[in-house]
Enzyme design. Structure first.
Site, PDB file in Angstrom:
ATOM      1  N   GLY A   1     -44.522 106.211 153.408  1.00 10.63           N
ATOM      2  CA  GLY A   1     -43.741 106.547 154.593  1.00 10.63           C
ATOM      3  C   GLY A   1     -42.392 107.200 154.377  1.00 10.63           C
ATOM      4  O   GLY A   1     -41.898 107.905 155.240  1.00 10.63           O
TER       5      GLY A   1
ATOM      6  N   ASP B   1     -39.647  96.339 159.067  1.00 18.16           N
ATOM      7  CA  ASP B   1     -40.353  95.706 160.177  1.00 18.16           C
ATOM      8  C   ASP B   1     -40.246  94.182 159.967  1.00 18.16           C
ATOM      9  O   ASP B   1     -39.217  93.590 160.288  1.00 18.16           O
ATOM     10  CB  ASP B   1     -41.789  96.234 160.133  1.00 18.16           C
ATOM     11  CG  ASP B   1     -42.581  95.937 161.382  1.00 18.16           C
ATOM     12  OD1 ASP B   1     -42.003  95.470 162.354  1.00 18.16           O
ATOM     13  OD2 ASP B   1     -43.791  96.175 161.392  1.00 18.16           O
TER      14      ASP B   1
ATOM     15  N   ASP C   1     -46.844 106.990 159.879  1.00 13.53           N
ATOM     16  CA  ASP C   1     -48.183 107.320 160.390  1.00 13.53           C
ATOM     17  C   ASP C   1     -48.700 106.341 161.427  1.00 13.53           C
ATOM     18  O   ASP C   1     -48.229 105.215 161.559  1.00 13.53           O
ATOM     19  CB  ASP C   1     -49.187 107.308 159.230  1.00 13.53           C
ATOM     20  CG  ASP C   1     -49.488 105.886 158.754  1.00 13.53           C
ATOM     21  OD1 ASP C   1     -48.530 105.149 158.449  1.00 13.53           O
ATOM     22  OD2 ASP C   1     -50.670 105.495 158.732  1.00 13.53           O
TER      23      ASP C   1
ATOM     24  N   ASP D   1     -38.671 103.912 154.982  1.00 18.84           N
ATOM     25  CA  ASP D   1     -38.725 104.543 156.306  1.00 18.84           C
ATOM     26  C   ASP D   1     -38.411 103.547 157.410  1.00 18.84           C
ATOM     27  O   ASP D   1     -37.665 103.846 158.334  1.00 18.84           O
ATOM     28  CB  ASP D   1     -40.076 105.243 156.556  1.00 18.84           C
ATOM     29  CG  ASP D   1     -41.253 104.313 156.329  1.00 18.84           C
ATOM     30  OD1 ASP D   1     -41.083 103.276 155.660  1.00 18.84           O
ATOM     31  OD2 ASP D   1     -42.354 104.620 156.809  1.00 18.84           O
TER      32      ASP D   1
END
Ligand code: PRP
Length: 182
Positions: free
Chosen positions: A46, A105, A161, A102
């Site tokens: 990512g 989370d 993605d 990137d």
């Protein structure tokens, strides 16, 4: 694999990303001003777009390396296994290292990666993440530099993605599902 239909709404424009990267890179350059060479480590896959833009704004000698991690586990528990699929090419002992991600989370990937890299005794180890989704955090993880804090939305683009699609969008978009499974 059946895929639900969706559209992508722009959330962060390419222009806003570029401006933010310039500011973050300036700060990183100041922070590591005394380094002989900064090892910038991109977490695949990512981060490939972000790291490409970020290193070109960092005003220091840099070395670029990559690491690929993958996390397994079901989404309903916080126990996640993170595996290293591709390790660094270079040594980082005694070096200044910046990990580039990137998105943060749950925080499991970075926690594992930082623990592993920290064990290799770098001189300094810091993290820069383009996006931060604090609402999803399962383990405490604070990046040293964050591009944008975002709400708990399904985002794609600029390297990120959805089922291996949309990484090539020049902006960050929000996925909006429009119909049933096709
Ligand atoms: C995504 C993203 C981060 C990680 C963050 O990677 O790129 O590396 O998940 O999640 P966490 O904070 O919950 O651990 P992914 O596994 O989708 O792989 P990719 O980078 O190859 O798309």
């Amino acid at each position: 694999m059946p895929q639900r239909q969706y559209v992508i709404d722009e959330m962060i424009s390419a222009k806003a990303i570029a401006a933010r990267i310039e500011a973050v890179a300036r700060d990183i350059s100041t922070h590591f001003a005394d380094t002989d060479k900064l090892v910038v480590v991109g977490l695949l896959r990512g981060s490939f777009v972000f790291i490409a833009d970020l290193v070109r704004e960092i005003d220091l000698p840099v070395e670029v390396d990559f690491l690929e991690a993958s996390s397994y586990g079901d989404d309903t528990t916080s126990s996640r296994e993170v595996r290293i699929l591709k390790d660094l090419r270079g040594k980082i002992e005694g070096r200044d290292v910046l990990v580039v991600e990137d998105i943060v989370d749950t925080g499991h990937t970075l926690t594992h990666v930082l623990h592993m890299l920290g064990g290799r005794k770098p001189r300094r180890l810091a993290v820069c993440a383009l996006l931060d989704k604090p609402a999803r955090r399962e383990v405490e993880m604070n990046a040293d530099w964050i591009g944008f804090e975002i709400p708990d939305e399904f985002v794609v683009g600029y390297g990120i993605d959805f089922a291996q699609r949309n990484r090539n969008l020049p902006y960050i978009g929000k996925v909006r599902f429009t119909g049933d499974e096709a």
